[in-house]
Design a protein around this motif. Structure first.
Motif, short mmCIF file in Angstrom:
data_model
loop_
_atom_site.label_atom_id
_atom_site.label_comp_id
_atom_site.label_asym_id
_atom_site.label_seq_id
_atom_site.Cartn_x
_atom_site.Cartn_y
_atom_site.Cartn_z
N SER A 1 0.83 -1.21 0.00
CA SER A 1 0.00 0.00 0.00
C SER A 1 0.86 1.26 0.00
N ARG B 1 -2.06 3.43 -2.48
CA ARG B 1 -3.49 3.14 -2.45
C ARG B 1 -3.66 1.73 -1.90
N GLN B 2 -4.91 1.31 -1.77
CA GLN B 2 -5.18 -0.07 -1.36
C GLN B 2 -4.67 -1.00 -2.46
N THR C 1 -0.33 -7.44 -3.67
CA THR C 1 -0.03 -7.95 -2.34
C THR C 1 0.73 -9.27 -2.44
#
Length: 160
Positions: free
Chosen positions: A35, A40-41, A47
């Motif tokens: 992140s 941002r997410q 991930t």
């Protein structure tokens, strides 16, 4: 990593297994780093790349999905939303690029690459929705200009 893979195969909760705190700490750290890196997410793929790069290399997709499910039951929905949002942005950019490619057919052959680079640089600095509007306007202007140039080529310059 073997613990995660075994839990994924047996559909057992990783939190109840050995080294759960360490595994979840790695996962949380990878999520935070991703992140920060992207501002941002992060999406699930981002991930997973972060987790694979530094913490749990070689984790299978099933193992990652199971780890995500065990750790982030409520966060999984937000990551899926981020995935959908990013794919919608990429789709808008692809559509805009198609408009630009179509508009290039109306530009004289010798100048197409210059215009392609110029329009791509303009669109890179814009949000996807703005880039889409810009590309549509480029296409409208290119059709008009291209028709004018073609008519001028056919009939020559008219003397006033």
């Amino acid at each position: 990593m073997g613990i995660v893979e075994q839990a994924a195969r047996e559909k057992k909760d990783i939190a109840k297994g050995p080294s759960a705190r360490l595994i979840f700490a790695y996962f949380d750290e990878a999520l935070n780093d991703a992140s920060k890196r992207h501002g941002r997410q992060p999406t699930a793929a981002e991930t997973r790349d972060e987790l694979d790069r530094l913490r749990l290399p070689g984790l299978s997709s099933e193992g990652f999905d199971w780890l995500m499910r065990c750790r982030m039951l409520d966060m999984t929905a937000s990551i899926r939303t981020a995935d959908r949002r990013r794919s919608a942005e990429f789709q808008a950019l692809r559509v805009a690029q198609r408009y630009v490619n179509f508009a290039l057919h109306f530009v004289p052959r010798g100048e197409r690459e210059r215009y392609r680079q110029e329009w791509a640089a303009e669109m890179a600095a814009m949000a996807p929705a703005e880039a889409n509007r810009f590309a549509r306007e480029v296409m409208r202007a290119a059709v008009k200009s291209g028709a004018f140039l073609r008519l001028r080529e056919l009939f020559g310059k008219l003397v006033a």
